[in-house]
Write a protein that holds these residues in place. Structure first.
Motif, PDB file in Angstrom:
ATOM      1  N   GLU A   6       0.808  -1.220   0.000  1.00 38.31           N
ATOM      2  CA  GLU A   6       0.000   0.000   0.000  1.00 38.31           C
ATOM      3  C   GLU A   6       0.840   1.270   0.000  1.00 38.31           C
ATOM      4  OE1 GLU A   6       0.183  -1.225   4.381  1.00 38.31           O
ATOM      5  OE2 GLU A   6      -0.210  -2.283   2.516  1.00 38.31           O
ATOM      6  N   ASN A   7       2.136   1.146   0.278  1.00 43.89           N
ATOM      7  CA  ASN A   7       3.025   2.316   0.251  1.00 43.89           C
ATOM      8  C   ASN A   7       3.778   2.472  -1.071  1.00 43.89           C
ATOM      9  OD1 ASN A   7       2.438   3.237   2.883  1.00 43.89           O
ATOM     10  ND2 ASN A   7       3.714   1.619   3.714  1.00 43.89           N
ATOM     11  N   GLN A   8       3.530   1.560  -2.001  1.00 50.12           N
ATOM     12  CA  GLN A   8       4.178   1.636  -3.310  1.00 50.12           C
ATOM     13  C   GLN A   8       3.303   2.411  -4.282  1.00 50.12           C
ATOM     14  OE1 GLN A   8       5.849  -2.117  -4.704  1.00 50.12           O
ATOM     15  NE2 GLN A   8       5.853  -2.868  -2.600  1.00 50.12           N
ATOM     16  N   LYS A   9       3.881   2.800  -5.378  1.00 52.59           N
ATOM     17  CA  LYS A   9       3.181   3.550  -6.423  1.00 52.59           C
ATOM     18  C   LYS A   9       3.138   2.685  -7.680  1.00 52.59           C
ATOM     19  CE  LYS A   9       1.700   7.796  -7.584  1.00 52.59           C
ATOM     20  NZ  LYS A   9       0.267   7.841  -7.539  1.00 52.59           N
ATOM     21  N   HIS A  42      -0.284  -7.799 -12.962  1.00 59.19           N
ATOM     22  CA  HIS A  42       0.987  -7.080 -12.861  1.00 59.19           C
ATOM     23  C   HIS A  42       1.101  -6.659 -11.394  1.00 59.19           C
ATOM     24  CE1 HIS A  42       3.680  -3.562 -13.244  1.00 59.19           C
ATOM     25  NE2 HIS A  42       4.158  -4.200 -14.299  1.00 59.19           N
ATOM     26  N   GLN A  43       2.276  -6.305 -10.948  1.00 61.34           N
ATOM     27  CA  GLN A  43       2.439  -5.864  -9.562  1.00 61.34           C
ATOM     28  C   GLN A  43       1.510  -4.692  -9.237  1.00 61.34           C
ATOM     29  OE1 GLN A  43       6.408  -5.566  -8.042  1.00 61.34           O
ATOM     30  NE2 GLN A  43       5.744  -4.540  -6.188  1.00 61.34           N
ATOM     31  N   ASN A  44       1.205  -3.854 -10.215  1.00 64.09           N
ATOM     32  CA  ASN A  44       0.281  -2.731 -10.001  1.00 64.09           C
ATOM     33  C   ASN A  44      -1.053  -3.187  -9.410  1.00 64.09           C
ATOM     34  OD1 ASN A  44       2.134  -0.948 -11.112  1.00 64.09           O
ATOM     35  ND2 ASN A  44       1.098  -0.786 -13.071  1.00 64.09           N
ATOM     36  N   LYS A  51      -4.043  -0.981  -1.514  1.00 61.10           N
ATOM     37  CA  LYS A  51      -4.512   0.378  -1.252  1.00 61.10           C
ATOM     38  C   LYS A  51      -6.029   0.427  -1.099  1.00 61.10           C
ATOM     39  CE  LYS A  51      -0.653   2.823  -3.272  1.00 61.10           C
ATOM     40  NZ  LYS A  51      -0.234   4.135  -3.717  1.00 61.10           N
ATOM     41  N   THR A  52      -6.738  -0.418  -1.824  1.00 64.17           N
ATOM     42  CA  THR A  52      -8.192  -0.503  -1.699  1.00 64.17           C
ATOM     43  C   THR A  52      -8.556  -0.917  -0.275  1.00 64.17           C
ATOM     44  OG1 THR A  52      -8.420  -1.080  -4.045  1.00 64.17           O
ATOM     45  CG2 THR A  52     -10.297  -1.574  -2.612  1.00 64.17           C
ATOM     46  N   ASP A  53      -7.812  -1.875   0.277  1.00 65.77           N
ATOM     47  CA  ASP A  53      -8.082  -2.330   1.643  1.00 65.77           C
ATOM     48  C   ASP A  53      -7.966  -1.197   2.659  1.00 65.77           C
ATOM     49  OD1 ASP A  53      -8.521  -4.939   0.793  1.00 65.77           O
ATOM     50  OD2 ASP A  53      -6.521  -5.636   1.341  1.00 65.77           O
ATOM     51  N   THR A  54      -7.115  -0.230   2.409  1.00 63.18           N
ATOM     52  CA  THR A  54      -6.918   0.870   3.355  1.00 63.18           C
ATOM     53  C   THR A  54      -8.067   1.883   3.311  1.00 63.18           C
ATOM     54  OG1 THR A  54      -5.672   2.354   1.869  1.00 63.18           O
ATOM     55  CG2 THR A  54      -4.399   0.685   3.088  1.00 63.18           C
TER      56      THR A  54
END
Length: 112
Positions: A6-9, A98-100, A107-110
């Protein structure tokens, strides 16, 4: 020290970007345990169902997911129903995961 998903872009990817390998899939899916990897129409996708008390709360969550998608420039399928939102991530350009997709799922979970 590794950075949590969740901290990645998300990174821009094209049609020749590699899909995640079986080993990467196992590692990444373990970081988002509420998501299910499934094949639909020959395409591997990540999917999760979110439950809410009513339609208004489901719609508010849908809008948060839409804002996330725009911010990451990576867009899921979102189905909004009374008390339920189903979010499905996959990378259209490569017809798979893909890793994305894992980054956006985390990020959705957050957003809850």
């Amino acid at each position: 020290m590794t950075t949590t998903l969740e901290n990645q872009k998300c990174i821009a990817c094209s049609g020749d970007a590699p899909k995640v390998s079986e080993q990467e899939l196992a590692e990444l899916i373990s970081q988002i345990p509420d998501w299910v990897a499934q094949v639909r129409d020959g395409v591997m996708m990540l999917e999760r169902e979110f439950k809410f008390k009513n339609f208004k709360l489901a719609l508010e969550f849908t809008n948060k997911v839409a804002e996330l998608a725009e911010a990451e420039f990576h867009h899921p399928a979102i189905t909004t129903e009374w008390g339920k939102v189903t979010v499905t991530w996959w990378t259209h350009a490569i017809g798979g995961l893909h890793q994305n997709d894992f980054i956006c799922a985390a990020k959705t979970d957050t957003l809850l």
